[in-house]
Write an enzyme that holds these catalytic residues in place. Sequence first.
Site, short mmCIF file in Angstrom:
data_model
loop_
_atom_site.label_atom_id
_atom_site.label_comp_id
_atom_site.label_asym_id
_atom_site.label_seq_id
_atom_site.Cartn_x
_atom_site.Cartn_y
_atom_site.Cartn_z
N ASN A 66 -3.72 -10.94 3.62
CA ASN A 66 -5.14 -10.85 3.97
C ASN A 66 -5.71 -12.22 4.33
O ASN A 66 -6.85 -12.54 4.00
CB ASN A 66 -5.93 -10.22 2.82
CG ASN A 66 -5.96 -8.70 2.90
OD1 ASN A 66 -6.20 -8.14 3.96
ND2 ASN A 66 -5.67 -8.05 1.79
N ASP A 116 1.25 -8.63 2.86
CA ASP A 116 -0.07 -8.64 3.49
C ASP A 116 -0.90 -9.64 2.68
O ASP A 116 -1.37 -9.33 1.59
CB ASP A 116 -0.68 -7.23 3.43
CG ASP A 116 -2.12 -7.19 3.98
OD1 ASP A 116 -2.64 -8.25 4.37
OD2 ASP A 116 -2.71 -6.10 3.99
N GLU A 160 0.83 -1.21 0.00
CA GLU A 160 0.00 0.00 0.00
C GLU A 160 0.86 1.26 0.00
O GLU A 160 0.69 2.17 0.81
CB GLU A 160 -0.99 0.02 1.18
CG GLU A 160 -2.14 -0.96 1.02
CD GLU A 160 -3.31 -0.67 1.95
OE1 GLU A 160 -3.45 0.47 2.42
OE2 GLU A 160 -4.08 -1.61 2.21
#
Length: 590
Positions: free
Chosen positions: A477, A475, A328
Amino acid sequence: MLKYLPTTSRLFSRCVTSVTRTFHLQKHRFLSRMEDSVVVRCVAGEPKLTISFVLDGSHRHMLRDQTEELGKVLLRIANNAARGGGQGGRAKKSKKSKAPQAAAEPVVVKLLYNGEPVSEDAENSEAWQDGMTLHIGEMRYEVQRNGPNFTRAQLPGCLLAGFPVCPRLEVEFGRLEDCELTWYKHEATISPEGDASTKEAEWVPAGNGRVFVPSNLDIGSRLKVVATPRDGARSGPPKELVSVAAVEAGPGWCTCDNRHAYTGREAGPEGLRVLSYNILADVYAQTEMSRTVLYPYCPPYALQMDYRFNLLLKELAGYRADLLCLQEVDTGVFSDSLAPALDAYGLEGTFRVKERQHEGLATFYRRSRLRLLSRHDVMISEALASDPLHSDMLERLSTNPVLKDKVLHLSTTLQVSVFEKLNEPSNKLCVGNTHLYWHPKGGNVRLVQMGVALQHLSHVIQQEAPGAAFIFCGDFNSTPDSGVCQLIQGGLVPDSHPDWVSSGPEEALPMELRSPLPPLLSACGDPAYTNYVGGFHGVLDYVFLQPDSLEVDQVIPMPTHEEVTSHQALPSVAHPSDHIALVCDLRFRP
């Protein structure tokens, strides 16, 4: 002792004035040197070159074809000198008399090398070189070709006491590590007219180097930095930057402070400190949903990237990591802030943006420890659709058109880098960095993405770095009981795993999925959570390693629950993201 205070004050004032005068003297000498120089910018591949110099007190800037003959340029300079008067140029008419004065002798213009004229038939790109001298009448100019110069120089807009400040610098024909930076602070005083005074004598020397950390004593002061571009012994024109705003009070304690106690020094020569961190993209932090639903507990100013970047830079710099895998990362944040700031700490960065979005993945590595050999980034959906390596997965996915359409429309990317250790070139390292699909009910999508990612990573290792150690960060998730983690750590996900039907029967695709890589190990163990927001907390981020080639030396402890919840949840005024960085020290097995 009081009677000596005025003397001490005068001595300090003299010191400040002396430093200021020294800077201006150096600047004056440089500008004087520039008046005796002709500055040439000539870049291969560009059709034009520029020739800049001072003639009769006026700055001249010429844009000429690189392939043009030198003689044409010298003739143009001679004509300009003659029109300008002086140095034997043609005289202008008197204001009191319409009759012109007597014509002066033509101006002789020559370009010499070691006292010999350069052929006027030579092309500009070859003619103008360092060490040559341009003669315009009696004037002499030393040629400086492609001298160091800042193409960008800017201070951050938000300055916090206790947090590092790095100017955003881009240098042409120079090296950032060679550049010289001198810092000053300014305590504004109120003049009798009620205006803030900005006299030069009030700028107080504060430090040197590419990074400056203002203290609490600097709160309310503006900062100035004087930056000189350099390339070894060569130097260019200095830039003077003054902060728009004054230094403000920082939040004081941050969630990373106690963690930094374990990273006061870099990893040992045999070690490698690795970090994985979702830093929360500004494009997501600034949405109305983020402010009112996801992070309503976080003050709006603490969601601003200008504020969060102060916290982020302090945190990343304090870990002293050799390898940083970030998710991100806004495109602008990478190019404008992260890359220039981390460069000052010896870190080089690569970036892969998500298609159709404004954020992506960044991998940074310490130049003194690692050398980047190659990159093999892919967008997972594109690789799945076009690379024969994934034809089996595509065929199976085609049996469910709804799921296939969803997977192929996602912009999830995989960043893959191959390194070698500088002190041990035989130790190669393949590093994967990714950020999988976010939806809580998207376990089936993430399994397909991970299947493609592992296949691509296995192929890169086999073809580009046989025998290389492997680290996989990101990440994901995915919680520890997910199909993704079972595939990575166990090597096999059965068709009965509930993730295959996580988004309902319409998108169900039960299949047995095997990893082409040996089972990997979670380097940071089993923390309580890596993501903590108002409505959720759990483990979503991982650093996986290949246990037969790498071992864990140290895991940097996570912040305590009290620290994480000191401002209710994340992000907060003391923490820049809704995720927590994973940091560990690894070493190659013998």
